[in-house]
Design a protein around this motif. Sequence first.
Motif, mmCIF file in Angstrom:
data_model
loop_
_atom_site.group_PDB
_atom_site.id
_atom_site.type_symbol
_atom_site.label_atom_id
_atom_site.label_comp_id
_atom_site.label_asym_id
_atom_site.label_seq_id
_atom_site.Cartn_x
_atom_site.Cartn_y
_atom_site.Cartn_z
ATOM 1 N N ALA A 173 0.836 -1.200 0.000
ATOM 2 C CA ALA A 173 0.000 0.000 0.000
ATOM 3 C C ALA A 173 0.873 1.253 0.000
ATOM 4 O O ALA A 173 0.592 2.223 -0.719
ATOM 5 C CB ALA A 173 -0.932 -0.003 1.218
ATOM 6 N N THR A 174 1.948 1.230 0.773
ATOM 7 C CA THR A 174 2.870 2.363 0.807
ATOM 8 C C THR A 174 3.522 2.560 -0.554
ATOM 9 O O THR A 174 3.603 3.688 -1.062
ATOM 10 C CB THR A 174 3.952 2.132 1.890
ATOM 11 O OG1 THR A 174 3.302 1.934 3.136
ATOM 12 C CG2 THR A 174 4.910 3.300 1.973
ATOM 13 N N ALA A 175 3.970 1.470 -1.160
ATOM 14 C CA ALA A 175 4.601 1.566 -2.480
ATOM 15 C C ALA A 175 3.610 2.078 -3.524
ATOM 16 O O ALA A 175 3.981 2.876 -4.396
ATOM 17 C CB ALA A 175 5.153 0.199 -2.892
ATOM 18 N N ALA A 176 2.361 1.658 -3.428
ATOM 19 C CA ALA A 176 1.347 2.121 -4.387
ATOM 20 C C ALA A 176 1.132 3.624 -4.258
ATOM 21 O O ALA A 176 1.000 4.332 -5.263
ATOM 22 C CB ALA A 176 0.029 1.369 -4.176
ATOM 23 N N LEU A 177 1.099 4.145 -3.026
ATOM 24 C CA LEU A 177 0.952 5.593 -2.835
ATOM 25 C C LEU A 177 2.161 6.341 -3.380
ATOM 26 O O LEU A 177 2.021 7.377 -4.038
ATOM 27 C CB LEU A 177 0.750 5.922 -1.358
ATOM 28 C CG LEU A 177 -0.613 5.579 -0.791
ATOM 29 C CD1 LEU A 177 -0.626 5.819 0.711
ATOM 30 C CD2 LEU A 177 -1.696 6.375 -1.464
ATOM 31 N N ASP A 178 3.353 5.825 -3.119
ATOM 32 C CA ASP A 178 4.561 6.458 -3.646
ATOM 33 C C ASP A 178 4.561 6.445 -5.179
ATOM 34 O O ASP A 178 4.930 7.435 -5.817
ATOM 35 C CB ASP A 178 5.816 5.753 -3.122
ATOM 36 C CG ASP A 178 6.040 5.977 -1.634
ATOM 37 O OD1 ASP A 178 5.445 6.922 -1.069
ATOM 38 O OD2 ASP A 178 6.807 5.191 -1.037
ATOM 39 N N ARG A 199 2.032 9.016 -6.487
ATOM 40 C CA ARG A 199 2.572 10.379 -6.374
ATOM 41 C C ARG A 199 3.608 10.645 -7.454
ATOM 42 O O ARG A 199 3.573 11.672 -8.130
ATOM 43 C CB ARG A 199 3.183 10.596 -4.988
ATOM 44 C CG ARG A 199 3.760 11.994 -4.796
ATOM 45 C CD ARG A 199 4.445 12.167 -3.440
ATOM 46 N NE ARG A 199 5.224 11.043 -2.967
ATOM 47 C CZ ARG A 199 6.461 10.743 -3.378
ATOM 48 N NH1 ARG A 199 7.046 11.486 -4.292
ATOM 49 N NH2 ARG A 199 7.092 9.702 -2.888
ATOM 50 N N ALA A 200 4.528 9.711 -7.640
ATOM 51 C CA ALA A 200 5.600 9.902 -8.628
ATOM 52 C C ALA A 200 5.061 10.001 -10.052
ATOM 53 O O ALA A 200 5.557 10.787 -10.855
ATOM 54 C CB ALA A 200 6.606 8.758 -8.512
ATOM 55 N N LEU A 201 4.034 9.218 -10.363
ATOM 56 C CA LEU A 201 3.486 9.220 -11.727
ATOM 57 C C LEU A 201 2.492 10.346 -11.994
ATOM 58 O O LEU A 201 2.486 10.938 -13.068
ATOM 59 C CB LEU A 201 2.783 7.894 -12.021
ATOM 60 C CG LEU A 201 3.671 6.701 -12.281
ATOM 61 C CD1 LEU A 201 2.813 5.474 -12.559
ATOM 62 C CD2 LEU A 201 4.609 6.960 -13.443
ATOM 63 N N ASN A 202 1.647 10.649 -11.029
ATOM 64 C CA ASN A 202 0.527 11.539 -11.292
ATOM 65 C C ASN A 202 0.739 12.994 -10.913
ATOM 66 O O ASN A 202 0.142 13.872 -11.527
ATOM 67 C CB ASN A 202 -0.724 11.014 -10.590
ATOM 68 C CG ASN A 202 -1.168 9.702 -11.192
ATOM 69 O OD1 ASN A 202 -1.051 9.483 -12.381
ATOM 70 N ND2 ASN A 202 -1.664 8.814 -10.356
ATOM 71 N N LEU A 203 1.547 13.274 -9.919
ATOM 72 C CA LEU A 203 1.659 14.669 -9.489
ATOM 73 C C LEU A 203 2.528 15.542 -10.393
ATOM 74 O O LEU A 203 2.149 16.672 -10.667
ATOM 75 C CB LEU A 203 2.120 14.768 -8.042
ATOM 76 C CG LEU A 203 1.057 14.335 -7.033
ATOM 77 C CD1 LEU A 203 1.506 14.636 -5.620
ATOM 78 C CD2 LEU A 203 -0.279 14.978 -7.296
ATOM 79 N N THR A 258 -6.050 19.291 -6.821
ATOM 80 C CA THR A 258 -6.453 17.918 -6.522
ATOM 81 C C THR A 258 -7.904 17.724 -6.920
ATOM 82 O O THR A 258 -8.761 18.537 -6.594
ATOM 83 C CB THR A 258 -6.281 17.619 -5.023
ATOM 84 O OG1 THR A 258 -4.947 17.939 -4.644
ATOM 85 C CG2 THR A 258 -6.556 16.177 -4.708
ATOM 86 N N THR A 259 -8.191 16.633 -7.608
ATOM 87 C CA THR A 259 -9.562 16.360 -8.034
ATOM 88 C C THR A 259 -10.368 15.795 -6.877
ATOM 89 O O THR A 259 -9.814 15.246 -5.916
ATOM 90 C CB THR A 259 -9.588 15.345 -9.186
ATOM 91 O OG1 THR A 259 -9.083 14.093 -8.711
ATOM 92 C CG2 THR A 259 -8.755 15.831 -10.374
ATOM 93 N N ARG A 260 -11.672 15.925 -6.993
ATOM 94 C CA ARG A 260 -12.555 15.350 -5.973
ATOM 95 C C ARG A 260 -12.409 13.833 -5.920
ATOM 96 O O ARG A 260 -12.481 13.243 -4.853
ATOM 97 C CB ARG A 260 -14.003 15.736 -6.267
ATOM 98 C CG ARG A 260 -14.223 17.227 -6.097
ATOM 99 C CD ARG A 260 -15.638 17.613 -6.413
ATOM 100 N NE ARG A 260 -16.208 18.056 -5.138
ATOM 101 C CZ ARG A 260 -17.458 17.899 -4.787
ATOM 102 N NH1 ARG A 260 -18.305 17.325 -5.592
ATOM 103 N NH2 ARG A 260 -17.889 18.337 -3.626
ATOM 104 N N ALA A 261 -12.180 13.206 -7.067
ATOM 105 C CA ALA A 261 -12.009 11.750 -7.092
ATOM 106 C C ALA A 261 -10.777 11.342 -6.289
ATOM 107 O O ALA A 261 -10.806 10.359 -5.542
ATOM 108 C CB ALA A 261 -11.893 11.257 -8.526
ATOM 109 N N GLU A 262 -9.689 12.099 -6.416
ATOM 110 C CA GLU A 262 -8.493 11.765 -5.647
ATOM 111 C C GLU A 262 -8.699 12.038 -4.163
ATOM 112 O O GLU A 262 -8.257 11.261 -3.321
ATOM 113 C CB GLU A 262 -7.268 12.522 -6.156
ATOM 114 C CG GLU A 262 -6.018 12.107 -5.406
ATOM 115 C CD GLU A 262 -4.724 12.501 -6.083
ATOM 116 O OE1 GLU A 262 -3.690 11.978 -5.649
ATOM 117 O OE2 GLU A 262 -4.744 13.316 -7.016
ATOM 118 N N LEU A 263 -9.393 13.121 -3.822
ATOM 119 C CA LEU A 263 -9.694 13.394 -2.418
ATOM 120 C C LEU A 263 -10.526 12.266 -1.816
ATOM 121 O O LEU A 263 -10.289 11.845 -0.683
ATOM 122 C CB LEU A 263 -10.413 14.735 -2.270
ATOM 123 C CG LEU A 263 -9.568 15.975 -2.558
ATOM 124 C CD1 LEU A 263 -10.458 17.211 -2.609
ATOM 125 C CD2 LEU A 263 -8.452 16.126 -1.545
#
Length: 150
Positions: A16-21, A24-28, A35-40
């Motif tokens: 889960a931690t790796a997926a968040l990292d 972030r690396a790919l999308n930001l 930030t979109t409502r879907a991401e929030l």
Amino acid sequence: MSRTASTTAQDFVPFATAALDFHRALNLPGGPLVTTRAELDALHAHLISLHDLLDAHSARTGRLVPGEGGELRAARTRIWQAADHLHTAYHVAPRPGSGDVPEPEACQARLPEGAPVLTICQRHQRTAHLVRRRTTPADLHAPFTGLIRH
């Protein structure tokens, strides 16, 4: 009761931690500036899951090692506070398309915008009910200093 997990149990938290990292690396870097409502909504769901995990750990650990359990309860409270802020951010973010911002009272009535966006409020209200049962108002409103007294 053992303090360690079974050696055959799979620990998915690092994934889960790796997926968040990875997200972030790919999308930001190349993504939208806001930030979109879907991401929030997705981040809120993630924090609520983390809150539930910390809640389970603090309940089990607190019986065996009260000091560690207290620290886990404090972490659970801080995660709830972060989830509460994400929930608020979701509702002050403009709706896609129209740019309208819903009234705050709509969420408390559990009908802010209808399905499918209603799920963030259902998730939040369900967890808020548990938070009210397991956390004191003083814990929720105390400033965090990093020091927890036992």
